[in-house]
Design a protein around this motif. Structure first.
Motif: not given
Length: 401
Positions: A369-379
């Motif tokens: 996703g466009s907002a998922i950058k670096g140490n981020k995840i979306d479950v």
């Protein structure tokens, strides 16, 4: 005395007797003539005007009643005599006599009889205390003479409702059937119009007569034709990606309809024919079939944070129907309830990597996703309520392959 002398004396006596008789007769005749003349001269001259016709009489009658009786004129209680019957006769008197006649008045079939000396219809009705309105129908005009028939027929008008198409109004009528009523009101029915009421039905006050105006028209319109969409597999595109190869264009068609309207409202539209003016152009879309299988990269800029295969990330949640979501992952998976999928930054966790997420369980990194950058995840979760409950939190993640 001699016989001759005796005969002379007898002759002279006889002659005197005859002269006496003649004289008496003449006197009687003279008296009679004089009496007759006196009788005639002393008569009064009277004019009798009977129903517009004048006749002169000479009379010794003392009153108007005596004169009419002497002349055999019978006066009824309904007749009009002027002056009155008790008026004394004087020379030059004019007597007006209007003879009454019996007139039959029929109101909606109910008959009554009146005696009257009036001749005009309106005067007779006034005398009989019968009121008529401008809407009633009379067999003769109010100003007309009643005529020799001695009958007046009246049809009393009543109100009812007429609905003609979209127009509704109160009208007066004396008709007995719906058909007669429409004729009286000047209602013209076109070929397809219809009357909701039985034409032979007798109408009554407060009825509603409904005329439906029906039109059949031909309507020719130009309408668009949707183009077809053709898909082709493309192994050079990542699975789930699409690329328009050929732009589709809508076509044009001329369609002829038979349109039926009732009171201006379309109730039926039937397609009679169509002619294609411009054919549509098919849209061609290439659909990617390439599947990426990636191993954990140790040489990228984020290797320091993932070299141990276990690290902490900031985790949020999303659903298949969230704003901007298509329901298909970046790797071509169609999201379904119960699936364990996370969206990642491929530069940190490559797509296709199997992982374990604290509080979520085993999953596969199959989306981004466009907002998922670096140490981020979306479950991925099944519902918005679950996504709201998850919120934003820091969790531990393990790389399983």
């Amino acid at each position: 005395m001699s016989k001759i002398s005796t005969m002379k004396n007898l002759f002279r006596g006889s002659l005197r007797s005859k002269q006496t008789v003649v004289g008496v007769v003449s006197l009687i005749l003279f008296v009679s003539v004089v009496s007759f003349i006196v009788f005639q001269v002393t008569k009064d001259s009277v004019v009798v005007n009977a129903n517009g016709k004048e006749e002169e009489f000479s009379t010794h009658a003392k009153t108007v009643g005596d004169l009419l009786e002497q002349e055999g004129i019978v006066i009824t209680q309904y007749d009009k005599v002027s002056p009155s019957l008790n008026t004394e006769i004087v020379n030059g008197l004019t007597i007006d006599w209007e003879q009454a006649r019996e007139v039959t008045i029929s109101v909606d079939g109910s008959q009554s009889k009146v005696w009257t000396t009036e001749s005009k219809v309106k005067n007779i009705l006034e005398e009989a205390n019968i009121e008529v309105t401008e809407h009633d129908v009379l067999s003769q005009a109010l100003d007309a003479e009643v005529g020799e028939t001695n009958q007046i027929d009246i049809q009393k008008a009543f109100q009812l409702t007429l609905v003609d198409g979209l127009e509704e109004r109160q009208v007066w009528s004396t008709s007995t059937t719906v058909a007669n009523f429409l004729k009286q009101q000047g209602i013209q029915l076109n070929e397809f119009d219809r009357v909701e009421n039985d034409l032979e039905k007798e109408i009554t006050p407060e009825d509603k007569i409904t005329v439906v105006r029906v039109e059949k028209v031909t309507d020719v319109v130009e309408e668009s034709i949707d183009f077809a969409v053709e898909t082709k597999s493309d192994s050079s595109l990542l699975k789930g990606k699409e690329k328009v190869v050929a732009k589709g264009e809508k076509g044009k068609v001329s369609r002829t309809y038979e349109v039926i309207k009732e009171n201006g409202k379309v109730i039926e539209k039937v397609l009679k024919s169509e002619d294609v003016i411009q054919k549509p152009t098919t849209k061609v879309v290439a659909v990617g079939t390439k599947v990426v299988t990636a191993a954990v990269s140790r040489s990228n800029s984020a290797s320091s944070s993932s070299s141990s295969k276990e690290f902490y990330v900031t985790a949020t949640a999303y659903t298949a129907g969230c704003a901007g979501c298509s329901g298909v992952t970046a790797t071509g998976l169609t999201l379904k309830d119960g699936m364990k999928v996370i969206a990642v930054d491929p530069s940190v966790i490559p797509l296709g990597t199997k992982v374990w997420v604290e509080g979520y369980g085993n999953a596969i990194a199959a989306d981004k996703g466009s907002a998922i950058k670096g140490n981020k995840i979306d479950v991925f979760v099944s519902s918005t309520n679950q996504a709201n409950s998850w919120g934003r939190k820091k969790v531990r993640i393990k790389i399983l392959n």
